[in-house]
Design a protein around this motif. Structure first.
Motif, PDB file in Angstrom:
ATOM      1  N   ASP A 244     -26.704   2.216 -29.849  1.00 14.50           N
ATOM      2  CA  ASP A 244     -25.901   3.236 -29.762  1.00 14.50           C
ATOM      3  C   ASP A 244     -26.230   4.732 -30.588  1.00 14.50           C
ATOM      4  O   ASP A 244     -27.116   4.762 -31.636  1.00 14.50           O
ATOM      5  N   PHE A 245     -25.858   5.937 -29.945  1.00 16.58           N
ATOM      6  CA  PHE A 245     -26.301   6.982 -30.392  1.00 16.58           C
ATOM      7  C   PHE A 245     -25.188   8.163 -30.055  1.00 16.58           C
ATOM      8  O   PHE A 245     -24.194   7.685 -29.191  1.00 16.58           O
ATOM      9  N   ASP A 246     -25.126   9.190 -30.695  1.00 18.26           N
ATOM     10  CA  ASP A 246     -24.266  10.179 -30.595  1.00 18.26           C
ATOM     11  C   ASP A 246     -24.721  11.532 -29.894  1.00 18.26           C
ATOM     12  O   ASP A 246     -25.962  11.957 -30.553  1.00 18.26           O
ATOM     13  N   MET A 247     -24.138  11.946 -29.033  1.00 19.49           N
ATOM     14  CA  MET A 247     -24.872  13.434 -28.476  1.00 19.49           C
ATOM     15  C   MET A 247     -23.732  14.356 -29.012  1.00 19.49           C
ATOM     16  O   MET A 247     -22.602  14.348 -28.915  1.00 19.49           O
ATOM     17  N   SER A 248     -24.336  15.668 -29.091  1.00 13.31           N
ATOM     18  CA  SER A 248     -23.692  16.814 -29.192  1.00 13.31           C
ATOM     19  C   SER A 248     -22.942  17.335 -28.067  1.00 13.31           C
ATOM     20  O   SER A 248     -23.230  16.861 -27.106  1.00 13.31           O
ATOM     21  N   GLU A 249     -21.940  18.197 -28.230  1.00 15.11           N
ATOM     22  CA  GLU A 249     -21.376  18.805 -27.094  1.00 15.11           C
ATOM     23  C   GLU A 249     -22.505  19.571 -25.987  1.00 15.11           C
ATOM     24  O   GLU A 249     -22.475  19.289 -25.033  1.00 15.11           O
ATOM     25  N   SER A 250     -23.097  20.223 -26.624  1.00 15.59           N
ATOM     26  CA  SER A 250     -24.321  21.066 -25.924  1.00 15.59           C
ATOM     27  C   SER A 250     -25.404  19.879 -25.290  1.00 15.59           C
ATOM     28  O   SER A 250     -25.590  20.318 -24.255  1.00 15.59           O
ATOM     29  N   ASP A 251     -25.552  18.923 -26.090  1.00 14.46           N
ATOM     30  CA  ASP A 251     -26.654  18.083 -25.400  1.00 14.46           C
ATOM     31  C   ASP A 251     -26.019  17.188 -24.295  1.00 14.46           C
ATOM     32  O   ASP A 251     -26.415  17.066 -23.202  1.00 14.46           O
ATOM     33  N   PHE A 252     -24.619  17.183 -24.507  1.00 15.84           N
ATOM     34  CA  PHE A 252     -24.061  16.258 -23.345  1.00 15.84           C
ATOM     35  C   PHE A 252     -23.924  16.999 -22.267  1.00 15.84           C
ATOM     36  O   PHE A 252     -23.839  16.549 -21.150  1.00 15.84           O
ATOM     37  N   ALA A 292     -14.492  10.460 -24.099  1.00 24.70           N
ATOM     38  CA  ALA A 292     -14.068  11.592 -24.738  1.00 24.70           C
ATOM     39  C   ALA A 292     -14.854  11.986 -25.854  1.00 24.70           C
ATOM     40  O   ALA A 292     -15.350  10.973 -26.321  1.00 24.70           O
ATOM     41  N   LEU A 293     -14.930  13.133 -26.138  1.00 20.90           N
ATOM     42  CA  LEU A 293     -15.599  13.503 -27.496  1.00 20.90           C
ATOM     43  C   LEU A 293     -14.741  13.462 -28.728  1.00 20.90           C
ATOM     44  O   LEU A 293     -13.442  13.580 -28.706  1.00 20.90           O
ATOM     45  N   ASN A 294     -15.390  13.273 -29.665  1.00 21.19           N
ATOM     46  CA  ASN A 294     -14.684  13.054 -31.182  1.00 21.19           C
ATOM     47  C   ASN A 294     -14.341  14.282 -31.486  1.00 21.19           C
ATOM     48  O   ASN A 294     -15.079  15.272 -31.556  1.00 21.19           O
ATOM     49  N   ARG A 295     -12.899  14.639 -31.584  1.00 21.86           N
ATOM     50  CA  ARG A 295     -12.370  15.921 -31.925  1.00 21.86           C
ATOM     51  C   ARG A 295     -12.952  16.498 -33.442  1.00 21.86           C
ATOM     52  O   ARG A 295     -13.321  17.405 -33.671  1.00 21.86           O
ATOM     53  N   SER A 296     -13.078  15.380 -34.283  1.00 23.08           N
ATOM     54  CA  SER A 296     -13.577  15.650 -35.762  1.00 23.08           C
ATOM     55  C   SER A 296     -14.996  16.196 -35.708  1.00 23.08           C
ATOM     56  O   SER A 296     -15.615  16.801 -36.415  1.00 23.08           O
ATOM     57  N   SER A 297     -15.941  15.309 -35.070  1.00 26.26           N
ATOM     58  CA  SER A 297     -17.183  15.343 -35.051  1.00 26.26           C
ATOM     59  C   SER A 297     -17.790  16.023 -34.224  1.00 26.26           C
ATOM     60  O   SER A 297     -19.071  16.829 -34.045  1.00 26.26           O
ATOM     61  N   GLY A 298     -17.089  16.502 -33.083  1.00 30.34           N
ATOM     62  CA  GLY A 298     -17.770  16.982 -31.851  1.00 30.34           C
ATOM     63  C   GLY A 298     -18.683  16.248 -31.062  1.00 30.34           C
ATOM     64  O   GLY A 298     -19.590  17.099 -30.401  1.00 30.34           O
ATOM     65  N   THR A 299     -18.721  15.025 -31.095  1.00 30.22           N
ATOM     66  CA  THR A 299     -19.860  14.385 -30.458  1.00 30.22           C
ATOM     67  C   THR A 299     -19.185  13.296 -29.635  1.00 30.22           C
ATOM     68  O   THR A 299     -17.993  13.177 -29.787  1.00 30.22           O
ATOM     69  N   ILE A 300     -20.134  12.953 -28.587  1.00 29.05           N
ATOM     70  CA  ILE A 300     -19.521  11.576 -27.751  1.00 29.05           C
ATOM     71  C   ILE A 300     -20.745  10.662 -27.809  1.00 29.05           C
ATOM     72  O   ILE A 300     -21.692  10.592 -28.017  1.00 29.05           O
ATOM     73  N   ARG A 301     -19.892   9.380 -27.985  1.00 32.01           N
ATOM     74  CA  ARG A 301     -20.859   7.997 -28.093  1.00 32.01           C
ATOM     75  C   ARG A 301     -21.281   7.633 -26.965  1.00 32.01           C
ATOM     76  O   ARG A 301     -21.069   7.684 -25.749  1.00 32.01           O
ATOM     77  N   ALA A 302     -22.817   7.099 -26.917  1.00 31.42           N
ATOM     78  CA  ALA A 302     -23.510   6.736 -25.871  1.00 31.42           C
ATOM     79  C   ALA A 302     -24.058   5.441 -26.183  1.00 31.42           C
ATOM     80  O   ALA A 302     -24.305   5.294 -27.413  1.00 31.42           O
ATOM     81  N   ARG A 303     -24.611   4.651 -25.430  1.00 26.87           N
ATOM     82  CA  ARG A 303     -25.130   3.408 -25.655  1.00 26.87           C
ATOM     83  C   ARG A 303     -25.984   3.154 -24.610  1.00 26.87           C
ATOM     84  O   ARG A 303     -26.120   3.188 -23.385  1.00 26.87           O
TER      85      ARG A 303
END
Length: 414
Positions: A244-252, A292-303
């Motif tokens: 599991d990892f998180d992408m920032s909005e720009s990376d997404f 959906a992106l997490n509103r508090s962290s501005g990231t989206i979960r990927a797996r």
């Protein structure tokens, strides 16, 4: 009279002697002053000559090694830090209560689906099963009697010696007896279920943790978890395993645009390296991106799902993930040691034509071995300082020497 003349001459002689002595003293003082003046002049001349001889030349400029950025055709990548997690994980709890009588594994063992893990005292449930079997025999006997009585009532009714009411009564008795048989059979299945769950087995293959209850303890169980139950151990699967990892909005956004231009299979491939590995030798498949992106962290979960046939990877470990999001394109690379962090940005020291050190803010990409991808901020002809950076303060002059940035074969795996 002669005595007076002699006295006068004696006084005159003393006066002449004093005059001679004063003259001699004056001559000595004058000679000393002359010698002192000459010596002082000589020393001053010699000092000036020696000072001119030892006066140092202008300080040498610090030397640095410079090179133009290395231009190479490389693909566009994104890198992330992820954490492994189990595809399946379960808390082992009993569905029946009783005394724990056996633990049939060693803590941390790899166990297989169906392996026996715990046993609970089954005697109360064996008694319950025996009672259910007895109830079935009783109900079966009553059903047989009700069948015979119904047959006789129907026979009497056909010969006009019986009544319709008697037939109805015997029919109801027969149906009631059948229901009692069905109930007894259900009680048997219930008792068998409880007896079977006195033996707790592994629901899948994986690694088991430590046992949390010792033999002899009273276990609380519940089929529907409507009441508190006793946690016995935990079990996690290992092959395959999730990363599991998180992408920032720009990376997404970069990933989404690159994925739209890449074949589906290639877009889902990921390369993985553990924290102590320098090469991305492990492969996985990106099979989930959240909706959906997490509103508090501005990231989206990927797996990504990773094959783990040797069971080496363990849930909770960290790994680096690399995604290819674009085709090969001309890219500038510099040694990673030449990139300096400066608060929220990164700097590269360059040397202008007049030898003055000029810092340049750059946007960096991923690592390719020991080389860092430079996305923007550098020109192909910039002279980048690749050695001697501690001596290169911005705005100072340096003596640049030509060097070279080399692209090793293994850098493409970095």
């Amino acid at each position: 009279m002669p005595y007076i003349l002699f006295g006068n001459r004696l006084k005159a002689g003393k006066q002449d002697l004093r005059a001679v002595r004063r003259s001699a003293a004056r001559l000595l003082v004058a000679a000393g002053i002359g010698i002192t003046v000459v010596a002082t002049g000589s020393l001053t001349y010699l000092y000036r000559q020696s000072d001119a001889a030892v006066s140092p030349a202008a300080p040498a400029l610090p030397q640095v090694v410079v090179s133009k950025p290395l231009a190479r055709e490389v693909d566009s990548r994104l890198g992330f830090l992820g954490q492994f997690s189990a595809v399946e994980q379960v808390e082992l709890r009993a569905q029946v209560g009783g005394t724990l009588t056996g633990i049939h594994f060693k803590d941390g063992d790899i166990i297989h689906k169906g392996d026996l893990l715990f046993t609970i005292d089954s005697r109360p449930y064996e008694i319950k099963l025996a009672q259910a079997n007895a109830q079935l025999e009783t109900a079966s006997a009553r059903l047989a009697l009700a069948d015979r009585e119904l047959y006789r009532a129907q026979a009497l009714k056909r010969s006009d010696f019986g009544t319709e009411q008697a037939v109805d009564q015997r029919t109801a008795d027969q149906q009631s007896a059948q229901a009692a048989v069905d109930d007894a059979k259900a009680q048997i299945r219930d008792a068998e279920f409880d007896l079977e769950h006195c033996h707790i087995r592994a629901p899948f293959t994986g690694r088991i943790g430590t046992h949390l209850v010792s033999v002899g303890n009273l276990i609380a169980g519940s089929r529907a978890a409507t009441s508190p139950t006793t946690l016995l151990a935990t079990l996690v699967s290992l092959d395959p395993i999730y990363l599991d990892f998180d992408m920032s909005e720009s990376d997404f956004l970069t990933f989404s645009r690159g994925r739209a231009q890449t074949k589906e299979g290639a877009a889902n491939k990921v390369e993985i390296a553990l924290s102590d590995e320098t090469q991305f030798k492990r492969q996985g498949t990106l099979d989930f991106v959240d909706n959906a992106l997490n509103r508090s962290s501005g990231t989206i979960r990927a797996r990504a799902t990773v094959s783990n046939p040797d069971l080496f990877l363990t849930p909770g470990e960290f790994g680096r993930v690399r995604l290819v999001v674009g085709a090969s394109a001309p890219t500038l690379l510099v040694p990673d040691t030449a990139v300096l962090p400066d608060q929220s940005q990164h700097m590269v020291m360059t040397v202008a034509r007049d030898g003055v050190v000029v810092p340049k803010a750059v946007e960096i990409g991923d690592l390719r071995g020991s080389l860092r991808v430079i996305r923007s901020g550098l020109a192909p002809n910039d002279q980048v300082i690749i050695d001697g950076i501690p001596h290169a303060a911005p705005g100072t002059k340096v003596a640049p020497q030509d060097g070279a940035i080399r692209y090793a074969a293994g850098d493409s795996q970095g």
